[in-house]
Design a protein around this motif. Structure first.
Motif, mmCIF file in Angstrom:
data_model
loop_
_atom_site.group_PDB
_atom_site.id
_atom_site.type_symbol
_atom_site.label_atom_id
_atom_site.label_comp_id
_atom_site.label_asym_id
_atom_site.label_seq_id
_atom_site.Cartn_x
_atom_site.Cartn_y
_atom_site.Cartn_z
ATOM 1 N N ARG A 16 0.809 -1.157 0.070
ATOM 2 C CA ARG A 16 0.153 -0.004 -0.002
ATOM 3 C C ARG A 16 0.926 1.236 0.000
ATOM 4 N NH1 ARG A 16 -5.441 -1.540 1.041
ATOM 5 N NH2 ARG A 16 -5.539 -3.430 2.282
ATOM 6 N N ALA A 17 1.892 1.334 0.712
ATOM 7 C CA ALA A 17 2.907 2.438 0.676
ATOM 8 C C ALA A 17 3.513 2.747 -0.578
ATOM 9 C CB ALA A 17 3.845 2.181 1.720
ATOM 10 N N LEU A 18 3.850 1.430 -1.343
ATOM 11 C CA LEU A 18 4.531 1.616 -2.566
ATOM 12 C C LEU A 18 3.353 2.280 -3.690
ATOM 13 C CD1 LEU A 18 6.286 -1.772 -2.946
ATOM 14 C CD2 LEU A 18 7.483 0.438 -3.257
ATOM 15 N N LEU A 19 2.240 1.712 -3.649
ATOM 16 C CA LEU A 19 1.054 2.292 -4.415
ATOM 17 C C LEU A 19 0.698 3.805 -4.107
ATOM 18 C CD1 LEU A 19 -1.465 -0.692 -4.473
ATOM 19 C CD2 LEU A 19 0.213 0.030 -6.314
ATOM 20 N N SER A 20 0.898 4.083 -3.165
ATOM 21 C CA SER A 20 0.470 5.563 -2.503
ATOM 22 C C SER A 20 1.524 6.562 -3.065
ATOM 23 C CB SER A 20 0.277 5.774 -0.864
ATOM 24 O OG SER A 20 -0.873 4.860 -0.833
ATOM 25 N N ALA A 21 2.906 5.934 -2.952
ATOM 26 C CA ALA A 21 4.039 6.827 -3.353
ATOM 27 C C ALA A 21 4.181 6.987 -4.985
ATOM 28 C CB ALA A 21 5.237 6.348 -2.680
ATOM 29 N N ALA A 22 3.819 6.150 -5.668
ATOM 30 C CA ALA A 22 4.122 5.859 -6.881
ATOM 31 C C ALA A 22 3.459 6.996 -7.820
ATOM 32 C CB ALA A 22 3.602 4.863 -7.511
ATOM 33 N N ALA A 23 4.492 7.766 -8.728
ATOM 34 C CA ALA A 23 3.711 8.905 -9.364
ATOM 35 C C ALA A 23 3.465 8.372 -10.823
ATOM 36 C CB ALA A 23 4.861 9.847 -9.219
ATOM 37 N N GLY A 24 4.285 7.595 -11.165
ATOM 38 C CA GLY A 24 4.121 7.226 -12.768
ATOM 39 C C GLY A 24 3.132 5.653 -12.765
ATOM 40 N N PRO A 25 3.192 5.193 -14.014
ATOM 41 C CA PRO A 25 2.327 3.869 -14.196
ATOM 42 C C PRO A 25 2.923 2.813 -13.179
ATOM 43 C CG PRO A 25 3.427 4.774 -16.204
ATOM 44 C CD PRO A 25 4.147 5.658 -15.047
ATOM 45 N N VAL A 26 2.110 1.977 -12.898
ATOM 46 C CA VAL A 26 2.304 0.819 -12.158
ATOM 47 C C VAL A 26 1.932 -0.468 -12.800
ATOM 48 C CG1 VAL A 26 1.924 -0.249 -9.815
ATOM 49 C CG2 VAL A 26 2.180 2.245 -10.028
ATOM 50 N N ASN A 27 2.638 -1.531 -12.669
ATOM 51 C CA ASN A 27 2.378 -2.668 -13.213
ATOM 52 C C ASN A 27 2.550 -3.830 -12.178
ATOM 53 O OD1 ASN A 27 1.630 -2.572 -16.324
ATOM 54 N ND2 ASN A 27 3.417 -1.166 -15.927
ATOM 55 N N PHE A 28 1.917 -5.030 -12.207
ATOM 56 C CA PHE A 28 2.249 -5.947 -11.217
ATOM 57 C C PHE A 28 2.510 -7.154 -11.924
ATOM 58 C CE2 PHE A 28 -1.328 -3.191 -9.537
ATOM 59 C CZ PHE A 28 -0.684 -2.778 -8.638
ATOM 60 N N ILE A 29 3.335 -8.107 -11.468
ATOM 61 C CA ILE A 29 3.818 -9.462 -11.989
ATOM 62 C C ILE A 29 3.524 -10.402 -10.945
ATOM 63 C CG2 ILE A 29 5.978 -9.044 -11.584
ATOM 64 C CD1 ILE A 29 6.971 -10.527 -13.961
ATOM 65 N N GLY A 30 2.883 -11.372 -11.358
ATOM 66 C CA GLY A 30 2.918 -12.491 -10.332
ATOM 67 C C GLY A 30 3.428 -13.856 -10.615
ATOM 68 N N GLY A 137 -6.368 -0.453 -4.721
ATOM 69 C CA GLY A 137 -6.406 0.641 -5.812
ATOM 70 C C GLY A 137 -4.723 1.366 -5.579
ATOM 71 N N ARG A 138 -4.760 2.207 -6.743
ATOM 72 C CA ARG A 138 -3.519 3.077 -6.658
ATOM 73 C C ARG A 138 -3.453 4.081 -5.585
ATOM 74 N NH1 ARG A 138 -0.459 4.652 -11.014
ATOM 75 N NH2 ARG A 138 0.742 5.821 -9.561
ATOM 76 N N ASP A 139 -4.458 4.149 -4.866
ATOM 77 C CA ASP A 139 -4.572 5.004 -3.569
ATOM 78 C C ASP A 139 -4.228 4.206 -2.324
ATOM 79 O OD1 ASP A 139 -6.914 3.760 -3.330
ATOM 80 O OD2 ASP A 139 -8.085 5.313 -3.024
ATOM 81 N N TYR A 156 -6.272 -1.428 -10.660
ATOM 82 C CA TYR A 156 -6.251 -2.297 -9.390
ATOM 83 C C TYR A 156 -5.406 -3.780 -9.411
ATOM 84 C CZ TYR A 156 -10.519 0.454 -9.013
ATOM 85 O OH TYR A 156 -11.411 1.701 -8.739
ATOM 86 N N LEU A 157 -5.193 -3.772 -8.392
ATOM 87 C CA LEU A 157 -4.441 -5.262 -7.817
ATOM 88 C C LEU A 157 -5.455 -6.058 -7.351
ATOM 89 C CD1 LEU A 157 -2.101 -7.095 -7.451
ATOM 90 C CD2 LEU A 157 -1.930 -6.102 -5.028
#
Length: 289
Positions: A16-30, A137-139, A156-157
């Protein structure tokens, strides 16, 4: 665009801390079974979050109520879970037919949904079961979405998949058609959940993949069985309804004629499998004539 950064959180708080601090695009990999395929577009900037070390995102809870599955749960774990095989056989069967052993050991249920492939094998079962997605969510805030309302471009993750107990009908099955017997991407797949007692259907829910950009409910096919006795005339009406579903989904497509024929055989196999009957029984053979 800036360089790609990679983060590997170990728990939800760090995520959650990473998402809240991210300014640009975010992608996830499982499991990475789609992202790492040659020819797929790889992110070139922003933040790539690796979920492989996340605690608490790989689990299956299949008690007497609903079913909850962590977003990082592998397809192999779903295929081999005895509780799921009892409560929702269609999902275990879909998982068992999803790719190769190697793919199933890495691919995750969250990735199967988030990849949004029209032929994804798990998704028709989840749609028919009225699944809900527990998302972050991103927030960094949690929210719950119906699977039909999920869109991968919202960022959304998928933290967990929730299958409410009232959506788990006692009979279920999954069938697919591919270009070969094994390791096949579906050209058509169908899931069925149904009530069936004393030779008569109760509630019926169906969904199909590879008929559109995302798996679709099949309301005409559902209505052709719901409340009806299992008999030749009803099965013939069911086959007509399946053909009408194809016509409505892909009118004028080159594959329309082929899929009208294919869905008939799959549909009879699906009903027989859900009810524990042989699709080579006389009733099903008569309906197919």
């Amino acid at each position: 665009m800036g360089e790609l950064s990679v983060a590997t959180p170990i728990d939800t708080m760090e995520l959650r801390a990473l998402l809240s601090a991210a300014a640009g695009p975010v992608n996830f990999i499982g499991g990475g079974t789609d992202m790492l395929i040659a020819g797929r577009t790889m992110p070139t900037g922003g933040l790539l979050i690796d979920l492989s070390r996340m605690a608490g995102m790989a689990f299956i809870s299949a008690d007497d109520g609903g079913i909850r599955i962590g977003g990082a749960t592998t397809v192999a774990a779903i295929a081999g879970h005895r509780g799921l095989a009892t409560r929702l056989p269609a999902l275990a069967e879909a998982a068992a037919q999803c790719g190769s052993v190697q793919i199933r050991n890495r691919a995750t249920i969250g990735g199967n949904v988030a990849n949004a492939a029209p032929a994804a094998d798990l998704v028709p079962v989840l749609v028919a079961a009225k699944a809900r997605l527990g998302c972050i969510g991103r927030d960094g805030a949690s929210r719950e979405l119906a699977i039909c309302d999920y869109a991968p471009d919202r960022g959304y993750l998928i933290a967990e998949v929730i299958l409410p107990g009232d959506g788990l009908l006692p009979c279920s099955a999954f069938v697919k058609l591919g270009p070969r017997q094994a390791l096949s991407i579906s050209r058509l797949n169908i899931a069925l959940l149904a009530e069936f007692q004393d030779g008569r259907f109760g509630d019926v829910r169906m969904a199909a993949g590879a008929l559109g950009p995302r798996p679709l409910r099949l309301p005409l096919a559902e209505a052709s069985l719901a409340g009806k006795k299992l008999e030749r005339a009803v099965l013939r009406e069911f086959l007509s309804a399946l053909a009408a579903e194809v016509d409505a989904a892909i009118p004028g497509r080159n594959s329309q004629v082929y899929k009208r024929r294919a869905i008939a055989g799959l549909g009879l196999d699906l009903v027989a499998q859900a009810l524990g009957l042989s699709p080579r029984g006389q009733l099903f053979e008569d309906a197919a004539e």
